[in-house]
Design an enzyme around this catalytic site. Structure first.
Site, short mmCIF file in Angstrom:
data_model
loop_
_atom_site.label_atom_id
_atom_site.label_comp_id
_atom_site.label_asym_id
_atom_site.label_seq_id
_atom_site.Cartn_x
_atom_site.Cartn_y
_atom_site.Cartn_z
N THR A 88 0.85 -1.20 0.00
CA THR A 88 0.00 0.00 0.00
C THR A 88 0.89 1.25 0.00
O THR A 88 1.23 1.75 -1.06
CB THR A 88 -0.96 0.02 1.22
OG1 THR A 88 -0.20 -0.19 2.41
CG2 THR A 88 -2.01 -1.05 1.09
N LYS B 78 4.57 -6.90 3.28
CA LYS B 78 4.30 -5.48 3.10
C LYS B 78 4.39 -4.76 4.45
O LYS B 78 4.24 -5.40 5.49
CB LYS B 78 2.92 -5.25 2.47
CG LYS B 78 1.77 -5.49 3.44
CD LYS B 78 0.45 -5.00 2.90
CE LYS B 78 0.41 -3.50 2.77
NZ LYS B 78 0.38 -2.75 4.07
N THR C 187 2.63 -9.17 12.76
CA THR C 187 2.72 -7.83 12.19
C THR C 187 2.38 -7.78 10.72
O THR C 187 2.61 -8.74 10.01
CB THR C 187 4.15 -7.31 12.35
OG1 THR C 187 4.19 -6.01 11.80
CG2 THR C 187 5.14 -8.17 11.60
N GLU D 274 7.68 4.21 7.13
CA GLU D 274 7.27 5.48 6.54
C GLU D 274 8.26 6.60 6.90
O GLU D 274 8.48 6.88 8.07
CB GLU D 274 5.85 5.82 6.98
CG GLU D 274 4.83 4.90 6.29
CD GLU D 274 3.41 5.05 6.80
OE1 GLU D 274 2.51 4.61 6.10
OE2 GLU D 274 3.22 5.59 7.90
N ASN E 23 1.63 10.79 6.82
CA ASN E 23 0.49 10.45 7.67
C ASN E 23 -0.45 11.59 8.00
O ASN E 23 -1.56 11.36 8.48
CB ASN E 23 0.98 9.79 8.96
CG ASN E 23 1.45 8.40 8.68
OD1 ASN E 23 0.67 7.58 8.21
ND2 ASN E 23 2.73 8.14 8.89
N SER F 211 -6.53 11.57 1.98
CA SER F 211 -6.99 12.48 0.93
C SER F 211 -6.29 12.17 -0.39
O SER F 211 -5.33 11.45 -0.46
CB SER F 211 -6.77 13.92 1.36
OG SER F 211 -5.80 14.01 2.37
#
EC number: 2.3.1.35
Lengths: 407, 407
Positions: free
Chosen positions: A155, A181, A192, A279, A402, A407
């Site tokens: 993702t 992932k 996890t 991230e 994040n 959006s």
């Protein structure tokens, strides 16, 4: 799509696993130009084991997967990307049941032989019509490569993640291939993210579960990106038995240790890749804790350091601010004695016995912190407990990703 | 100096407290052009109570403060800014003992009547020569205003923080004035940060301690900025007795309830101000948890939401991503039933009984999230337990401040 993580690793050459056939399709779960449904067909006789999130608000997929894994057999895996289907009540459950029924009808198996995972936004029911058409397209698709499957389960991941290992069982070589992932909401508590490992070894499900739980404890349960435990975390191991080894049923069987080692190896590789795609990650951080009162205590202390925003931002800033490591050790709620505590970066001790070392020279530490792979050592001086955990730094990239995800 | 927090509040008019005289001086702990040593003289007969960090790597100041507070009497407070003196071993201890001795000689009291706090970078011993000269300068300085004292105890704080309240004990009005500093490494575990409350009430030390512990539980222990528990957190209450009330010795005494209410009030005001000056904060977030199995469970769930980086970044991004609240409830390790859980923003329920409400309309939620004061409600549907916690959002500002703090 964000830029590829600076910590990315190239996708390795993974072996084909006899009895395992991946395919992908477009279910159009989001308005994106990519495949987002992965279907993996498994030959008859495949055994399965799984570890799952302990988040009590887990998804239907996790609930059903836990029940099905307990039965020990599998024929197919379906992974939806872009919608986690978590916290969607009966509507979400209907969608998962529909997928299981559709695949079971195609394969002539029972619905509990079909494992479904979904990740993405929480709270939006998986659209049943899109799922039905996506599954139909995947069933009709050509087999794809491991790399394509690894890309399709992703993702916010910035690179495809896979690993392989092998073991000899008796005279038979067995192979393992895994894909995984991430890459946010990563603070495994028992399991996890979404990780899938496939092997041609023949292993009884109870033993496979025991081995996976052991491997998980040393790998997925020792990583964290942001301390947030996902509602969908799942790691599954599928064993097709096609290698033809004498089936393993107990840890006393010849080859069981070798397989455990191979499973440990692939789990650790996959866990590290998730951290490398954390991230916003710019640095890969290893925290080795020794001298704790127990291994469990060492792991809690390690994760307290790994989850500290102040430690993670200091590393991001290449700042040898070891006092923040002291703080994070002290807040872990585990036995620690300030005046026995020692801290090191790489192999350089910066503090010992409760204060900075006499000859403290920051230059080599700062040089180490400018690299991509950061090593922190914590010695409690209390006992023999030890653990190693892995995390990444906390950067502006994490905030950007994040604060603007949906959006 | 960072820009003033957008959530800042003007410094209020604080009453003079009879028997309390603040002074400030320059100890030059850092190369900055500001006062960094605060000295508050307390009249004879002043009682004291304190709550302190539970971080086991606490500073010498915390250790000695805890011991001295247990004796129940105080004559002076010294606060050093810019150096926490934590994790500095015997060198750090010598510096604090020197300060206590120097002030005790000046006042003709015992060293344990002198309370010292220090905040700033961890691991650098407080320089004894600078401390000695700074204390000497402060002893000789003119009395200063509360606002000047509040400014001088600050480090990365962007505005001076103070509060006041009052109570009637019998026929006597007693007044309370408090100052506090933040603003990173804020995740109080029993106590937090550096906070000082002064009152002219006469209260026995054991009762004062009992009242402070109660007030702390509902205020400082219910806020978090970044989940990192400081090594130096300290809140002290000093009661000079100069108001002339009949001394309070038990909660059954007339006026004890009124004083408890006034103490609760000032503690909550000060706690909120710390959140309003949280590093990088753009939004003030209140999380109200109801329906938990106990108050303690509700607080843990509230703090799990308040500490979730994914919830905090969603609020920063003004994104009504309530699924992240679900995740954070589920990972708290407390009793929760996904299918009874309800979530609201402001007064609008967005999810109930395990899924989004039927008529879910994001527009009013998004409008609420554009404001500065954000309210999140979580109802577990299990029992009567409740708690309210407060935090701020996680922004690029936090990363900038903390990736570059020491340099």
């Amino acid at each position: 799509m964000t830029d590829v993580s600076p910590l990315a690793r190239p996708f390795p050459a993974l072996p084909a696993i006899s009895g395992v056939t991946p395919r992908v399709a477009r279910a159009h779960y989001k308005t994106w130009d990519r495949c987002d449904l992965t279907y993996v067909e498994l030959s008859e006789g495949t055994t399965v084991a799984g570890v799952f999130t302990r988040n009590v608000c887990c998804s239907t997929e996790v609930e059903m997967g836990r029940e099905s894994a307990a039965l020990g057999k599998a024929r197919a895996l379906v992974v939806n990307a872009g919608n986690s289907n978590a916290f969607t009540g009966f509507r979400g459950r209907e969608a998962v049941e529909q997928i299981c029924d559709q695949v079971a009808a195609h394969l002539g198996c029972t619905p509990s032989d079909v494992f479904v995972s979904s990740t993405g936004v929480i709270g939006v029911p998986l659209p049943k019509d899109k799922a039905r058409e996506g599954v139909a397209a995947a069933l009709a698709a050509e087999p794809c490569s491991w790399e394509t499957a690894a890309e399709t389960i992703g993702t916010t991941d910035t690179f495809a993640k896979g690993a392989t290992s092998s073991a000899m069982i008796g005279g038979t070589k067995v192979q393992l291939a895994g894909i995984i992932k991430g890459s946010g909401m990563i603070a495994p508590d028992m399991a996890t993210m979404l990780g899938y490992i496939f092997t041609d070894a023949a292993i009884a499900p109870a033993l496979l579960q025991q081995m996976l739980s052991a491997a998980n404890k040393r790998s997925f349960s020792c990583i964290t990106v942001d301390s947030d435990t996902s509602t969908s975390d799942t790691v599954l191991v599928f064993a097709t038995g096609k290698a033809g080894n004498v089936p393993l049923v107990s840890m006393d069987d010849p080859g069981a240790d070798a397989f455990q080692a191979a499973l440990d190896d692939i789990c650790l590789q996959l866990a590290h890749l998730v951290v490398r795609d954390g991230e916003g990650a710019q640095k890969f951080i290893e925290i080795e804790v020794t001298g704790a009162v127990s291994d469990a205590s060492a792991r809690k202390i390690g994760l307290s350091v790994a989850n500290s925003p102040l430690v993670k931002t200091a590393i991001a800033g290449e700042d040898a601010n070891w006092g923040r490591v002291v703080m994070a050790v002290g807040k872990a709620g585990e036995p620690a004695d300030r005046d026995k505590l020692a801290i090191r970066f790489a192999d350089k001790w910066v503090a010992q016995a409760g204060l900075a070392v006499d000859s403290y020279d920051e230059a080599p530490i700062t040089a180490h912190l400018k690299g991509q792979d950061i090593r922190i050592g914590v010695d409690l001086g209390l006992g023999e407990g030890r653990a190693t955990v892995w995390t990444c730094d906390l950067t502006h990239g994490y905030i950007s990703i994040n604060a603007d995800y949906r959006s």
